[in-house]
Design a protein around this motif. Sequence first.
Motif, PDB file in Angstrom:
ATOM      1  N   VAL A   6       0.863  -1.183   0.000  1.00 50.51           N
ATOM      2  CA  VAL A   6       0.000   0.000   0.000  1.00 50.51           C
ATOM      3  C   VAL A   6       0.898   1.231   0.000  1.00 50.51           C
ATOM      4  O   VAL A   6       1.869   1.306   0.771  1.00 50.51           O
ATOM      5  CB  VAL A   6      -0.930   0.017   1.232  1.00 50.51           C
ATOM      6  CG1 VAL A   6      -1.817   1.268   1.211  1.00 50.51           C
ATOM      7  CG2 VAL A   6      -1.783  -1.244   1.276  1.00 50.51           C
ATOM      8  N   GLY A   7       0.616   2.173  -0.887  1.00 50.64           N
ATOM      9  CA  GLY A   7       1.454   3.360  -0.957  1.00 50.64           C
ATOM     10  C   GLY A   7       0.698   4.563  -1.470  1.00 50.64           C
ATOM     11  O   GLY A   7      -0.479   4.474  -1.842  1.00 50.64           O
ATOM     12  N   HIS A   8       1.374   5.683  -1.467  1.00 47.73           N
ATOM     13  CA  HIS A   8       0.824   6.899  -2.050  1.00 47.73           C
ATOM     14  C   HIS A   8       1.023   6.868  -3.561  1.00 47.73           C
ATOM     15  O   HIS A   8       1.966   6.255  -4.072  1.00 47.73           O
ATOM     16  CB  HIS A   8       1.512   8.136  -1.477  1.00 47.73           C
ATOM     17  CG  HIS A   8       1.395   8.271   0.010  1.00 47.73           C
ATOM     18  ND1 HIS A   8       0.175   8.300   0.660  1.00 47.73           N
ATOM     19  CD2 HIS A   8       2.339   8.377   0.983  1.00 47.73           C
ATOM     20  CE1 HIS A   8       0.374   8.434   1.956  1.00 47.73           C
ATOM     21  NE2 HIS A   8       1.676   8.485   2.187  1.00 47.73           N
ATOM     22  N   SER A   9       0.148   7.544  -4.265  1.00 45.54           N
ATOM     23  CA  SER A   9       0.251   7.659  -5.718  1.00 45.54           C
ATOM     24  C   SER A   9       0.593   9.089  -6.107  1.00 45.54           C
ATOM     25  O   SER A   9       0.307  10.043  -5.358  1.00 45.54           O
ATOM     26  CB  SER A   9      -1.079   7.273  -6.381  1.00 45.54           C
ATOM     27  OG  SER A   9      -1.326   5.895  -6.296  1.00 45.54           O
ATOM     28  N   PRO A  50      -0.354   1.723  -9.148  1.00 42.15           N
ATOM     29  CA  PRO A  50      -0.385   0.307  -8.800  1.00 42.15           C
ATOM     30  C   PRO A  50       0.059  -0.593  -9.950  1.00 42.15           C
ATOM     31  O   PRO A  50       0.724  -1.610  -9.720  1.00 42.15           O
ATOM     32  CB  PRO A  50      -1.847   0.066  -8.402  1.00 42.15           C
ATOM     33  CG  PRO A  50      -2.614   1.214  -8.967  1.00 42.15           C
ATOM     34  CD  PRO A  50      -1.670   2.367  -8.966  1.00 42.15           C
ATOM     35  N   ASP A  51      -0.269  -0.231 -11.193  1.00 37.69           N
ATOM     36  CA  ASP A  51       0.187  -1.020 -12.334  1.00 37.69           C
ATOM     37  C   ASP A  51       1.710  -1.004 -12.434  1.00 37.69           C
ATOM     38  O   ASP A  51       2.331  -2.024 -12.777  1.00 37.69           O
ATOM     39  CB  ASP A  51      -0.421  -0.493 -13.630  1.00 37.69           C
ATOM     40  CG  ASP A  51      -1.910  -0.792 -13.744  1.00 37.69           C
ATOM     41  OD1 ASP A  51      -2.341  -1.814 -13.186  1.00 37.69           O
ATOM     42  OD2 ASP A  51      -2.625  -0.002 -14.386  1.00 37.69           O
ATOM     43  N   GLU A  52       2.316   0.134 -12.137  1.00 38.82           N
ATOM     44  CA  GLU A  52       3.774   0.225 -12.163  1.00 38.82           C
ATOM     45  C   GLU A  52       4.401  -0.610 -11.059  1.00 38.82           C
ATOM     46  O   GLU A  52       5.472  -1.206 -11.245  1.00 38.82           O
ATOM     47  CB  GLU A  52       4.204   1.691 -12.052  1.00 38.82           C
ATOM     48  CG  GLU A  52       3.901   2.510 -13.302  1.00 38.82           C
ATOM     49  CD  GLU A  52       4.123   3.995 -13.103  1.00 38.82           C
ATOM     50  OE1 GLU A  52       4.331   4.702 -14.123  1.00 38.82           O
ATOM     51  OE2 GLU A  52       4.083   4.471 -11.937  1.00 38.82           O
ATOM     52  N   GLY A  98       8.126  -7.749 -11.305  1.00 36.14           N
ATOM     53  CA  GLY A  98       8.657  -8.733 -12.238  1.00 36.14           C
ATOM     54  C   GLY A  98       8.351 -10.164 -11.851  1.00 36.14           C
ATOM     55  O   GLY A  98       9.213 -11.039 -11.954  1.00 36.14           O
ATOM     56  N   LEU A  99       7.139 -10.435 -11.430  1.00 33.31           N
ATOM     57  CA  LEU A  99       6.788 -11.764 -10.928  1.00 33.31           C
ATOM     58  C   LEU A  99       6.668 -12.773 -12.065  1.00 33.31           C
ATOM     59  O   LEU A  99       6.162 -12.453 -13.140  1.00 33.31           O
ATOM     60  CB  LEU A  99       5.471 -11.689 -10.162  1.00 33.31           C
ATOM     61  CG  LEU A  99       5.482 -10.744  -8.947  1.00 33.31           C
ATOM     62  CD1 LEU A  99       4.091 -10.630  -8.356  1.00 33.31           C
ATOM     63  CD2 LEU A  99       6.485 -11.217  -7.907  1.00 33.31           C
ATOM     64  N   PRO A 100       7.117 -13.998 -11.845  1.00 33.23           N
ATOM     65  CA  PRO A 100       7.045 -15.023 -12.901  1.00 33.23           C
ATOM     66  C   PRO A 100       5.596 -15.338 -13.275  1.00 33.23           C
ATOM     67  O   PRO A 100       4.715 -15.392 -12.412  1.00 33.23           O
ATOM     68  CB  PRO A 100       7.723 -16.241 -12.257  1.00 33.23           C
ATOM     69  CG  PRO A 100       8.514 -15.695 -11.114  1.00 33.23           C
ATOM     70  CD  PRO A 100       7.768 -14.493 -10.622  1.00 33.23           C
ATOM     71  N   ASP A 101       5.369 -15.558 -14.541  1.00 34.15           N
ATOM     72  CA  ASP A 101       4.031 -15.916 -15.014  1.00 34.15           C
ATOM     73  C   ASP A 101       3.594 -17.248 -14.404  1.00 34.15           C
ATOM     74  O   ASP A 101       4.387 -18.175 -14.253  1.00 34.15           O
ATOM     75  CB  ASP A 101       4.017 -16.041 -16.538  1.00 34.15           C
ATOM     76  CG  ASP A 101       4.211 -14.695 -17.233  1.00 34.15           C
ATOM     77  OD1 ASP A 101       3.952 -13.667 -16.589  1.00 34.15           O
ATOM     78  OD2 ASP A 101       4.625 -14.699 -18.407  1.00 34.15           O
ATOM     79  N   GLY A 102       2.306 -17.297 -14.047  1.00 28.18           N
ATOM     80  CA  GLY A 102       1.729 -18.538 -13.576  1.00 28.18           C
ATOM     81  C   GLY A 102       1.988 -18.870 -12.127  1.00 28.18           C
ATOM     82  O   GLY A 102       1.540 -19.924 -11.646  1.00 28.18           O
ATOM     83  N   GLN A 103       2.692 -17.997 -11.401  1.00 27.16           N
ATOM     84  CA  GLN A 103       3.024 -18.307 -10.005  1.00 27.16           C
ATOM     85  C   GLN A 103       2.281 -17.429  -9.004  1.00 27.16           C
ATOM     86  O   GLN A 103       2.349 -17.684  -7.794  1.00 27.16           O
ATOM     87  CB  GLN A 103       4.525 -18.182  -9.790  1.00 27.16           C
ATOM     88  CG  GLN A 103       5.335 -19.181 -10.588  1.00 27.16           C
ATOM     89  CD  GLN A 103       6.812 -19.113 -10.274  1.00 27.16           C
ATOM     90  OE1 GLN A 103       7.237 -18.609  -9.236  1.00 27.16           O
ATOM     91  NE2 GLN A 103       7.632 -19.631 -11.176  1.00 27.16           N
ATOM     92  N   CYS A 146      -5.490  -4.393  -7.554  1.00 27.09           N
ATOM     93  CA  CYS A 146      -4.532  -3.456  -8.136  1.00 27.09           C
ATOM     94  C   CYS A 146      -5.316  -2.197  -8.470  1.00 27.09           C
ATOM     95  O   CYS A 146      -5.890  -2.086  -9.553  1.00 27.09           O
ATOM     96  CB  CYS A 146      -3.875  -4.063  -9.374  1.00 27.09           C
ATOM     97  SG  CYS A 146      -2.675  -2.989 -10.192  1.00 27.09           S
ATOM     98  N   GLU A 147      -5.336  -1.246  -7.529  1.00 30.20           N
ATOM     99  CA  GLU A 147      -6.232  -0.107  -7.726  1.00 30.20           C
ATOM    100  C   GLU A 147      -5.770   1.113  -6.939  1.00 30.20           C
ATOM    101  O   GLU A 147      -5.048   0.998  -5.942  1.00 30.20           O
ATOM    102  CB  GLU A 147      -7.649  -0.476  -7.284  1.00 30.20           C
ATOM    103  CG  GLU A 147      -7.786  -0.769  -5.794  1.00 30.20           C
ATOM    104  CD  GLU A 147      -9.203  -1.167  -5.401  1.00 30.20           C
ATOM    105  OE1 GLU A 147      -9.931  -1.648  -6.283  1.00 30.20           O
ATOM    106  OE2 GLU A 147      -9.558  -0.998  -4.222  1.00 30.20           O
ATOM    107  N   GLU A 148      -6.195   2.261  -7.416  1.00 38.06           N
ATOM    108  CA  GLU A 148      -6.027   3.509  -6.687  1.00 38.06           C
ATOM    109  C   GLU A 148      -7.316   3.830  -5.936  1.00 38.06           C
ATOM    110  O   GLU A 148      -8.407   3.414  -6.346  1.00 38.06           O
ATOM    111  CB  GLU A 148      -5.679   4.653  -7.638  1.00 38.06           C
ATOM    112  CG  GLU A 148      -4.298   4.534  -8.250  1.00 38.06           C
ATOM    113  CD  GLU A 148      -3.910   5.763  -9.035  1.00 38.06           C
ATOM    114  OE1 GLU A 148      -4.812   6.425  -9.586  1.00 38.06           O
ATOM    115  OE2 GLU A 148      -2.700   6.061  -9.113  1.00 38.06           O
TER     116      GLU A 148
END
Length: 210
Positions: free
Chosen positions: A143-146, A162-164, A170-175, A181-183
């Motif tokens: 959780v952070g400021h935008s 949040p998208d950034e 850089g999380l691996p796909d499928g894991q 993911c929202e403001e």
Amino acid sequence: MTHDVTVPDQEFWDARYAESDRIWSGRPNAALVREAGDLAPGRALDLGCGEGADALWLAERGWEVTAVDISRVALDRAAGHAAATAFADRITWQHCDLGTAFPAGTFDLVTAQFLHSHSDMPREEILRGAAGAVAPGGVLLIVGHSGSHDWEHAPDLKLPTPDEVVEFLGLPDGQWDLLRCEEHPSFRTGHDGKPDPRTDNTVKLRRRTV
């Protein structure tokens, strides 16, 4: 346990916490309450725990908490608050500069609430380390400021969306499963006593078990 701590950063935060007997409200962060309130208790890691309100809230609900901060003043104050409760033994307070070291082990919940700094703290690297500390089936909550904020100690600091945040993890796909993911708007009281509306963001992910 004590890890290497960058002296200028520690001095800054020790001085900041020494300005008064209480810097924060003493209440747990609303996003933590909202996002972790229905999680089964296990082992939790609280990054940048400050005066300990989040760690205390988790411990009260049965979590075994490792609570980390760069400021000894904050940690001593947090431990004092915990000593007045019946669950102080569920919290380990750990002095650590997350820019140079990271707590060992894996956790069912890793939470980073407003982990920002006036310095060149490597936030992206720290949060990638946080992801690596999540056990299978566990949750990462950031959780952070935008946006841009003209803060007293960090003028014109540009903060990620949040998208950034998800992108630089850089999380691996499928894991991992992305749960949120929202403001969202937040409202504080400024130094002049007037409402200070801002925008915060929440990223919540669960590591898959297989």
